[in-house]
Structures are given as structure tokens and as C-alpha cells.
Design a protein around this motif. Structure first.
Motif, PDB file in Angstrom:
ATOM      1  N   CYS A   1       0.728  -1.369  -0.094  1.00  0.00           N
ATOM      2  CA  CYS A   1      -0.042   0.079   0.082  1.00  0.00           C
ATOM      3  C   CYS A   1       0.840   1.104  -0.114  1.00  0.00           C
ATOM      4  O   CYS A   1       1.836   1.462   0.897  1.00  0.00           O
ATOM      5  CB  CYS A   1      -0.768  -0.037   1.066  1.00  0.00           C
ATOM      6  SG  CYS A   1      -2.090  -1.140   1.107  1.00  0.00           S
ATOM      7  N   SER A   2       0.608   2.319  -0.718  1.00  0.00           N
ATOM      8  CA  SER A   2       1.427   3.186  -1.031  1.00  0.00           C
ATOM      9  C   SER A   2       0.603   4.652  -0.266  1.00  0.00           C
ATOM     10  O   SER A   2       1.267   5.661  -0.206  1.00  0.00           O
ATOM     11  CB  SER A   2       1.620   4.030  -2.173  1.00  0.00           C
ATOM     12  OG  SER A   2       0.345   4.052  -3.158  1.00  0.00           O
ATOM     13  N   LEU A   3      -0.679   4.331   0.367  1.00  0.00           N
ATOM     14  CA  LEU A   3      -1.156   5.378   0.922  1.00  0.00           C
ATOM     15  C   LEU A   3      -1.659   4.787   2.461  1.00  0.00           C
ATOM     16  O   LEU A   3      -1.706   3.607   2.770  1.00  0.00           O
ATOM     17  CB  LEU A   3      -2.565   5.562   0.487  1.00  0.00           C
ATOM     18  CG  LEU A   3      -2.362   6.311  -1.100  1.00  0.00           C
ATOM     19  CD1 LEU A   3      -3.996   6.406  -1.774  1.00  0.00           C
ATOM     20  CD2 LEU A   3      -1.938   7.755  -1.043  1.00  0.00           C
ATOM     21  N   PHE A   4      -1.577   5.713   3.445  1.00  0.00           N
ATOM     22  CA  PHE A   4      -1.952   5.221   4.617  1.00  0.00           C
ATOM     23  C   PHE A   4      -2.752   6.169   5.579  1.00  0.00           C
ATOM     24  O   PHE A   4      -2.793   7.440   5.066  1.00  0.00           O
ATOM     25  CB  PHE A   4      -0.803   5.001   5.563  1.00  0.00           C
ATOM     26  CG  PHE A   4       0.066   6.221   5.925  1.00  0.00           C
ATOM     27  CD1 PHE A   4      -0.034   6.867   7.229  1.00  0.00           C
ATOM     28  CD2 PHE A   4       1.160   6.674   5.153  1.00  0.00           C
ATOM     29  CE1 PHE A   4       0.765   7.955   7.299  1.00  0.00           C
ATOM     30  CE2 PHE A   4       2.054   7.519   5.287  1.00  0.00           C
ATOM     31  CZ  PHE A   4       1.859   8.328   6.393  1.00  0.00           C
ATOM     32  N   LEU A   5      -3.852   5.959   6.665  1.00  0.00           N
ATOM     33  CA  LEU A   5      -4.646   6.650   7.610  1.00  0.00           C
ATOM     34  C   LEU A   5      -4.213   6.264   8.707  1.00  0.00           C
ATOM     35  O   LEU A   5      -4.656   4.934   8.958  1.00  0.00           O
ATOM     36  CB  LEU A   5      -5.826   6.654   6.943  1.00  0.00           C
ATOM     37  CG  LEU A   5      -6.785   7.741   7.820  1.00  0.00           C
ATOM     38  CD1 LEU A   5      -6.355   9.323   7.334  1.00  0.00           C
ATOM     39  CD2 LEU A   5      -8.241   7.492   7.262  1.00  0.00           C
ATOM     40  N   PHE A   6      -3.725   7.117   9.651  1.00  0.00           N
ATOM     41  CA  PHE A   6      -3.262   6.440  11.177  1.00  0.00           C
ATOM     42  C   PHE A   6      -4.147   7.268  12.006  1.00  0.00           C
ATOM     43  O   PHE A   6      -4.355   8.439  11.940  1.00  0.00           O
ATOM     44  CB  PHE A   6      -1.801   6.636  11.385  1.00  0.00           C
ATOM     45  CG  PHE A   6      -1.659   6.411  12.811  1.00  0.00           C
ATOM     46  CD1 PHE A   6      -1.275   4.881  13.211  1.00  0.00           C
ATOM     47  CD2 PHE A   6      -1.310   7.361  13.740  1.00  0.00           C
ATOM     48  CE1 PHE A   6      -1.133   4.550  14.453  1.00  0.00           C
ATOM     49  CE2 PHE A   6      -1.164   6.756  15.015  1.00  0.00           C
ATOM     50  CZ  PHE A   6      -0.903   5.644  15.465  1.00  0.00           C
ATOM     51  N   GLY A   7      -5.108   6.557  12.726  1.00  0.00           N
ATOM     52  CA  GLY A   7      -5.897   7.377  14.024  1.00  0.00           C
ATOM     53  C   GLY A   7      -5.322   6.970  15.294  1.00  0.00           C
ATOM     54  O   GLY A   7      -5.106   5.892  15.570  1.00  0.00           O
ATOM     55  N   SER A   8      -5.460   7.866  16.343  1.00  0.00           N
ATOM     56  CA  SER A   8      -5.080   8.028  17.538  1.00  0.00           C
ATOM     57  C   SER A   8      -5.904   8.921  18.391  1.00  0.00           C
ATOM     58  O   SER A   8      -6.304   9.917  17.831  1.00  0.00           O
ATOM     59  CB  SER A   8      -3.478   8.114  17.659  1.00  0.00           C
ATOM     60  OG  SER A   8      -3.040   9.341  17.180  1.00  0.00           O
TER      61      SER A   8
END
Length: 307
Positions: free
Chosen positions: A87-94
């Protein structure tokens, strides 16, 4: 050194297909995204990741387990997950006391972090809360960006490019008008980014062209920009570089106007219109009297004396 440089060939057909899928291509595949939940993610962040995953499917991978990592301090775990899931895109939630309801959206180049922007969720309405019909999975959205900030501010300009990369879906050669089913609208105003999702409804208008109405579908997000990690200009230009085989060959004597119309220039020698072949008609034929006068006009004075 010889052991390190040695290339191990795949032993099974499955491994061979896997390596061929990862090989560099002239036309790249549709970009996939990984959605990762941090070690202390609350309900708002979890529901946001699920809703964005529903919009992004089937080009997304959702990690349900919590991963304790801080992308702005250490990016190795993100790069590992990116390479593992291709995967070349990411979404990180915290979520924490200092940065509540936090989202980090970014993209990779050669499995290394290229751009990364941190956004804070101030208001969230999920897909479940809006009781309307939803679009089917894999629908390509129409993206609309409103606000001068997206063009004037460098951080917002890079965020616009990042959002287009994240939500645009597969590249298609043709468009079916009935397939334009939903809209993602982003508005930048007063230091905030408003994300809205609408379903397109085609109503009867009494003529061939239908009347278009927008019905809110969800999710709905009010975001504020926090930290940014942007690539340098040199690295950003390198990531946009295309292979020579894909670059269109320049054609001579062809120009284009602002509307995309092509104009060609032809170089020709000067034409002799007296020898131009016209349509043969009885009315255009020369009579004998007219021929005699033309011949008489063409006789030189010396010939007249000799006669």
C-alpha cells in the motif's frame, strides 16, 4: 558481499506471481491504502477509520488490532506495514490528551514516507447516523474542492494533492454518466476543512436532461490542520517523474488552444490556379469564337508581319 548480492529465485508459481505483482510497471496499479488504529484510539477515531474504509473499498486494508506507534517520531513501523500490504497510502488514527481525535494521512514513495499531514477531528457524523441510501462498493467519487486556501497556502495545496491521491480510485478510459453516483466535497474556510459526502439523485425534469439533487450520505467531518511533514521539492519532483515510454512524443506543426482543440499546420508550394481542374460542364466549355480570339491575342507582332 556475494551472499548479500545473491538474488533468490521463487521456487513456486505462487511466489513467482507474487513477485511479478510487486515488480515496477509502466502503468502503476490503483493505489491501495492501509488504515491503522493507534494504541489509544477512542470510539470516534475507530468509527472514522471504518467509514473511510467503507468509502475506499476495495482498494483499502483495515488493521483492526491496535498498533502502538508515533508516525512523526518513528516511521519504520508504517513503512513495514506499507511494504507488507503493498500500500502506498495510509491513514493512522489515535487519541490522547494533547492531540484528541487525531488522524494522520500520508503517502509513500519507494516504501518510504513522502508526505504526512496531521488532522484533528472536531465534529464527526458517521454513515450509520445518516439514514439514507448508500452507494455500492467500489464507486468512483467526484471530488470537489472549494476555497482559495487550497491554491494559496502550500500546506493546503499539498493536502489537496494528498486527498485526490487517496480518494480518486482507479483511472478509467471512459465515463458512464449513470455511474456518477456520489460526490466528496472538501471546503477550506476559517482555518478548518469540512468534508461532506453526497449521493447524486437524478430526478425527472420534463426533458432529456435530468434534474440533479444532492442527498447527504455520510460520513461528515470537520477537521483542523495540526502538524505537517512534507517532502522537499527535489524529492517531490522525483516522485512525479514518469518513464520515457509513457511520455507523449512531440508532433511537429501541431498546436492546441485553451479548450484542447488541435490545430495542424501544412506547408505547401504556391499553386497555379490556371491549371486547376474544375468540374466539366457543357456551359463552361469554350466556344470556337472564344478560342479564336484567345489565339489571336496570343500571336506575336512578328508573326502578324510575316502573315
Amino acid at each position: 558481499m556475494e551472499a548479500l548480492d545473491r538474488v533468490v529465485k521463487p521456487k513456486t508459481k505462487r511466489a513467482k506471481r507474487f513477485l511479478e505483482k510487486r515488480e515496477p510497471k509502466l502503468t502503476e496499479n490503483t493505489k491501495n491504502a492501509i488504515l491503522i488504529k493507534g494504541g489509544n484510539a477512542n470510539l470516534t477515531v475507530t468509527e472514522t477509520l471504518k467509514d473511510i474504509y467503507a468509502l475506499k473499498k476495495p482498494f483499502a486494508v483495515l488493521y483492526k488490532k491496535k498498533n502502538i506507534t508515533r508516525p512523526f517520531e518513528d516511521q519504520t513501523s508504517l513503512e513495514f506495514f506499507s511494504k507488507k500490504s503493498d500500500c502506498s497510502l495510509f491513514l493512522f488514527g489515535s487519541h490522547n490528551k494533547k492531540r484528541p481525535n487525531n488522524l494522520i494521512i500520508g503517502r509513500m514513495f519507494d516504501y518510504h514516507v513522502l508526505d504526512m499531514i496531521e488532522l484533528g477531528i472536531e465534529k464527526f457524523v458517521s454513515l450509520k447516523d445518516i439514514k439514507n441510501s448508500k452507494c455500492p462498493e467500489g464507486t468512483k467519487p467526484m471530488l470537489i474542492f472549494a476555497g482559495d486556501t487550497f491554491d494559496l497556502n502550500e500546506d493546503y495545496r499539498r493536502l489537496k494533492s494528498l486527498l485526490i491521491d487517496f480518494f480518486r480510485g482507479p483511472t478509467v478510459p471512459t465515463i458512464r454518466l449513470a455511474g456518477l453516483e456520489y460526490v466528496l466535497h472538501f471546503t477550506a474556510m476559517d482555518g478548518k476543512i469540512y468534508m461532506r459526502s453526497y449521493k447524486v439523485l437524478l430526478k425527472k425534469s420534463g426533458c432529456k436532461i435530468p434534474r440533479i439533487e444532492l442527498e447527504e450520505m455520510g460520513p461528515s467531518l470537520d477537521l483542523v490542520m495540526r502538524r505537517t511533514h512534507l517532502a522537499s521539492e527535489d524529492l517531490y519532483k522525483l516522485s512525479l517523474k514518469q518513464p520515457k515510454a509513457l511520455k507523449p512524443k512531440k508532433k511537429k506543426n501541431i498546436s492546441h488552444d485553451v479548450f484542447g482543440t488541435s490545430y495542424g499546420r501544412i506547408h505547401m508550394q504556391k499553386q497555379d490556379l490556371s491549371k486547376l481542374q474544375t468540374r466539366k460542364m457543357k456551359g463552361l466549355k469554350k466556344r470556337p469564337a472564344a478560342k479564336m480570339t484567345e489565339e489571336d491575342e496570343g500571336i506575336s507582332p512578328k508573326k502578324l508581319k510575316s502573315v
